[in-house]
Design a protein around this motif. Structure first.
Motif, PDB file in Angstrom:
ATOM      1  N   LYS A 162       0.844  -1.198   0.000  1.00 56.74           N
ATOM      2  CA  LYS A 162       0.000   0.000   0.000  1.00 56.74           C
ATOM      3  C   LYS A 162       0.880   1.249   0.000  1.00 56.74           C
ATOM      4  O   LYS A 162       1.990   1.258   0.525  1.00 56.74           O
ATOM      5  CB  LYS A 162      -0.914   0.023   1.230  1.00 56.74           C
ATOM      6  N   ASN A 163       0.355   2.326  -0.567  1.00 56.96           N
ATOM      7  CA  ASN A 163       1.094   3.593  -0.566  1.00 56.96           C
ATOM      8  C   ASN A 163       0.696   4.427   0.651  1.00 56.96           C
ATOM      9  O   ASN A 163      -0.169   4.025   1.443  1.00 56.96           O
ATOM     10  CB  ASN A 163       0.866   4.356  -1.887  1.00 56.96           C
ATOM     11  N   SER A 164       1.295   5.578   0.797  1.00 56.39           N
ATOM     12  CA  SER A 164       1.064   6.407   1.983  1.00 56.39           C
ATOM     13  C   SER A 164      -0.396   6.858   2.092  1.00 56.39           C
ATOM     14  O   SER A 164      -0.948   6.884   3.197  1.00 56.39           O
ATOM     15  CB  SER A 164       1.999   7.618   1.990  1.00 56.39           C
ATOM     16  N   SER A 165      -1.019   7.169   0.990  1.00 55.84           N
ATOM     17  CA  SER A 165      -2.434   7.578   1.025  1.00 55.84           C
ATOM     18  C   SER A 165      -3.309   6.429   1.522  1.00 55.84           C
ATOM     19  O   SER A 165      -4.223   6.646   2.322  1.00 55.84           O
ATOM     20  CB  SER A 165      -2.916   8.018  -0.359  1.00 55.84           C
ATOM     21  N   ASP A 166      -3.022   5.237   1.032  1.00 55.25           N
ATOM     22  CA  ASP A 166      -3.769   4.052   1.482  1.00 55.25           C
ATOM     23  C   ASP A 166      -3.587   3.846   2.982  1.00 55.25           C
ATOM     24  O   ASP A 166      -4.548   3.541   3.693  1.00 55.25           O
ATOM     25  CB  ASP A 166      -3.298   2.794   0.745  1.00 55.25           C
ATOM     26  N   TRP A 167      -2.351   3.991   3.447  1.00 63.68           N
ATOM     27  CA  TRP A 167      -2.075   3.790   4.879  1.00 63.68           C
ATOM     28  C   TRP A 167      -2.762   4.844   5.734  1.00 63.68           C
ATOM     29  O   TRP A 167      -3.317   4.533   6.787  1.00 63.68           O
ATOM     30  CB  TRP A 167      -0.572   3.781   5.148  1.00 63.68           C
ATOM     31  N   ARG A 168      -2.748   6.090   5.278  1.00 64.42           N
ATOM     32  CA  ARG A 168      -3.415   7.148   6.056  1.00 64.42           C
ATOM     33  C   ARG A 168      -4.921   6.912   6.115  1.00 64.42           C
ATOM     34  O   ARG A 168      -5.545   7.100   7.156  1.00 64.42           O
ATOM     35  CB  ARG A 168      -3.082   8.514   5.469  1.00 64.42           C
ATOM     36  N   GLU A 169      -5.494   6.472   5.007  1.00 65.36           N
ATOM     37  CA  GLU A 169      -6.929   6.176   4.980  1.00 65.36           C
ATOM     38  C   GLU A 169      -7.253   5.003   5.913  1.00 65.36           C
ATOM     39  O   GLU A 169      -8.205   5.052   6.687  1.00 65.36           O
ATOM     40  CB  GLU A 169      -7.367   5.851   3.549  1.00 65.36           C
ATOM     41  N   TYR A 170      -6.462   3.956   5.845  1.00 62.84           N
ATOM     42  CA  TYR A 170      -6.657   2.780   6.697  1.00 62.84           C
ATOM     43  C   TYR A 170      -6.522   3.170   8.166  1.00 62.84           C
ATOM     44  O   TYR A 170      -7.347   2.796   9.003  1.00 62.84           O
ATOM     45  CB  TYR A 170      -5.641   1.704   6.325  1.00 62.84           C
ATOM     46  N   ALA A 171      -5.470   3.924   8.481  1.00 64.17           N
ATOM     47  CA  ALA A 171      -5.228   4.330   9.865  1.00 64.17           C
ATOM     48  C   ALA A 171      -6.374   5.192  10.387  1.00 64.17           C
ATOM     49  O   ALA A 171      -6.803   5.041  11.538  1.00 64.17           O
ATOM     50  CB  ALA A 171      -3.899   5.084   9.965  1.00 64.17           C
ATOM     51  N   THR A 172      -6.884   6.073   9.554  1.00 65.25           N
ATOM     52  CA  THR A 172      -8.017   6.924   9.956  1.00 65.25           C
ATOM     53  C   THR A 172      -9.236   6.063  10.278  1.00 65.25           C
ATOM     54  O   THR A 172      -9.895   6.268  11.301  1.00 65.25           O
ATOM     55  CB  THR A 172      -8.349   7.939   8.842  1.00 65.25           C
ATOM     56  N   LYS A 173      -9.529   5.096   9.417  1.00 69.63           N
ATOM     57  CA  LYS A 173     -10.668   4.200   9.663  1.00 69.63           C
ATOM     58  C   LYS A 173     -10.490   3.427  10.962  1.00 69.63           C
ATOM     59  O   LYS A 173     -11.451   3.252  11.725  1.00 69.63           O
ATOM     60  CB  LYS A 173     -10.843   3.233   8.489  1.00 69.63           C
ATOM     61  N   CYS A 174      -9.273   2.971  11.209  1.00 64.63           N
ATOM     62  CA  CYS A 174      -9.009   2.224  12.446  1.00 64.63           C
ATOM     63  C   CYS A 174      -9.179   3.117  13.671  1.00 64.63           C
ATOM     64  O   CYS A 174      -9.734   2.684  14.689  1.00 64.63           O
ATOM     65  CB  CYS A 174      -7.604   1.629  12.415  1.00 64.63           C
ATOM     66  N   MET A 175      -8.720   4.358  13.582  1.00 60.56           N
ATOM     67  CA  MET A 175      -8.863   5.292  14.698  1.00 60.56           C
ATOM     68  C   MET A 175     -10.339   5.561  14.981  1.00 60.56           C
ATOM     69  O   MET A 175     -10.754   5.602  16.144  1.00 60.56           O
ATOM     70  CB  MET A 175      -8.120   6.595  14.393  1.00 60.56           C
ATOM     71  N   ILE A 176     -11.119   5.717  13.936  1.00 59.23           N
ATOM     72  CA  ILE A 176     -12.557   5.955  14.097  1.00 59.23           C
ATOM     73  C   ILE A 176     -13.215   4.742  14.760  1.00 59.23           C
ATOM     74  O   ILE A 176     -14.024   4.884  15.677  1.00 59.23           O
ATOM     75  CB  ILE A 176     -13.218   6.275  12.736  1.00 59.23           C
ATOM     76  N   GLU A 177     -12.833   3.556  14.330  1.00 55.97           N
ATOM     77  CA  GLU A 177     -13.387   2.334  14.915  1.00 55.97           C
ATOM     78  C   GLU A 177     -13.023   2.218  16.396  1.00 55.97           C
ATOM     79  O   GLU A 177     -13.860   1.858  17.222  1.00 55.97           O
ATOM     80  CB  GLU A 177     -12.880   1.113  14.155  1.00 55.97           C
ATOM     81  N   ILE A 178     -11.799   2.550  16.733  1.00 58.07           N
ATOM     82  CA  ILE A 178     -11.381   2.521  18.145  1.00 58.07           C
ATOM     83  C   ILE A 178     -12.195   3.498  18.960  1.00 58.07           C
ATOM     84  O   ILE A 178     -12.677   3.154  20.050  1.00 58.07           O
ATOM     85  CB  ILE A 178      -9.855   2.825  18.255  1.00 58.07           C
ATOM     86  N   MET A 179     -12.383   4.693  18.435  1.00 56.46           N
ATOM     87  CA  MET A 179     -13.170   5.715  19.159  1.00 56.46           C
ATOM     88  C   MET A 179     -14.636   5.283  19.302  1.00 56.46           C
ATOM     89  O   MET A 179     -15.234   5.454  20.368  1.00 56.46           O
ATOM     90  CB  MET A 179     -13.084   7.067  18.471  1.00 56.46           C
ATOM     91  N   ASP A 180     -15.187   4.722  18.250  1.00 57.62           N
ATOM     92  CA  ASP A 180     -16.570   4.237  18.307  1.00 57.62           C
ATOM     93  C   ASP A 180     -16.727   3.161  19.363  1.00 57.62           C
ATOM     94  O   ASP A 180     -17.690   3.179  20.154  1.00 57.62           O
ATOM     95  CB  ASP A 180     -17.028   3.692  16.943  1.00 57.62           C
ATOM     96  N   ASN A 181     -15.791   2.216  19.399  1.00 59.34           N
ATOM     97  CA  ASN A 181     -15.857   1.155  20.410  1.00 59.34           C
ATOM     98  C   ASN A 181     -15.649   1.692  21.807  1.00 59.34           C
ATOM     99  O   ASN A 181     -16.285   1.233  22.758  1.00 59.34           O
ATOM    100  CB  ASN A 181     -14.826   0.067  20.103  1.00 59.34           C
ATOM    101  N   LYS A 182     -14.785   2.660  21.953  1.00 59.97           N
ATOM    102  CA  LYS A 182     -14.514   3.270  23.250  1.00 59.97           C
ATOM    103  C   LYS A 182     -15.775   3.985  23.766  1.00 59.97           C
ATOM    104  O   LYS A 182     -16.111   3.911  24.935  1.00 59.97           O
ATOM    105  CB  LYS A 182     -13.348   4.245  23.134  1.00 59.97           C
ATOM    106  N   ASN A 183     -16.464   4.674  22.874  1.00 56.10           N
ATOM    107  CA  ASN A 183     -17.675   5.404  23.246  1.00 56.10           C
ATOM    108  C   ASN A 183     -18.802   4.451  23.638  1.00 56.10           C
ATOM    109  O   ASN A 183     -19.638   4.794  24.469  1.00 56.10           O
ATOM    110  CB  ASN A 183     -18.126   6.329  22.125  1.00 56.10           C
ATOM    111  N   LYS A 184     -18.826   3.265  23.048  1.00 54.83           N
ATOM    112  CA  LYS A 184     -19.852   2.276  23.403  1.00 54.83           C
ATOM    113  C   LYS A 184     -19.632   1.740  24.817  1.00 54.83           C
ATOM    114  O   LYS A 184     -20.568   1.394  25.498  1.00 54.83           O
ATOM    115  CB  LYS A 184     -19.845   1.117  22.403  1.00 54.83           C
ATOM    116  N   ILE A 185     -18.352   1.654  25.213  1.00 55.72           N
ATOM    117  CA  ILE A 185     -18.001   1.127  26.524  1.00 55.72           C
ATOM    118  C   ILE A 185     -18.236   2.168  27.609  1.00 55.72           C
ATOM    119  O   ILE A 185     -18.714   1.854  28.694  1.00 55.72           O
ATOM    120  CB  ILE A 185     -16.533   0.649  26.536  1.00 55.72           C
ATOM    121  N   ASP A 186     -17.909   3.425  27.322  1.00 54.95           N
ATOM    122  CA  ASP A 186     -18.010   4.499  28.321  1.00 54.95           C
ATOM    123  C   ASP A 186     -19.415   4.845  28.700  1.00 54.95           C
ATOM    124  O   ASP A 186     -20.392   4.618  28.391  1.00 54.95           O
ATOM    125  CB  ASP A 186     -17.326   5.767  27.828  1.00 54.95           C
TER     126      ASP A 186
END
Length: 98
Positions: A74-98
């Motif tokens: 993957k190129n840098s744009s792909d990695w940034r997009e993937y990382a952003t999606k993962c960060m959003i998923e982590i935040m969504d899961n964190k908000n469900k727990i809190d």
């Protein structure tokens, strides 16, 4: 207040580092380091399973390996997009727990 470092926070910060990296080559390098670390973790987890659990989780392990293989090249744009999606998923899961 909890003093322990949570795994989700470490992972979130790693993905944030990928998103924030301005140098495209370093961004890809961080992504490739992520793949390598996850492959090592998978191998260690699989080695620690007894035969019954190894058979039970064979498909999940293979799906994880396939996912990691799909990230290779993957190129840098792909990695940034993937990382952003993962960060959003982590935040969504964190908000469900809190």
């Amino acid at each position: 207040m909890k003093n322990s470092v949570k795994t989700d926070d470490v992972i979130f910060n790693f993905f944030k580092q990928i998103c924030d990296e301005k140098n495209d080559k370093k961004c890809v390098e961080l992504g490739n380091n992520w793949i390598h670390a996850m492959e090592m973790n998978l191998s260690k987890m699989e080695a620690n399973l007894d035969e019954k659990d190894r058979i039970k989780h064979k498909e999940d392990i293979q799906n994880n390996r396939d996912h990691l293989n799909s990230m290779k090249g993957k190129n840098s744009s792909d990695w940034r997009e993937y990382a952003t999606k993962c960060m959003i998923e982590i935040m969504d899961n964190k908000n469900k727990i809190d």
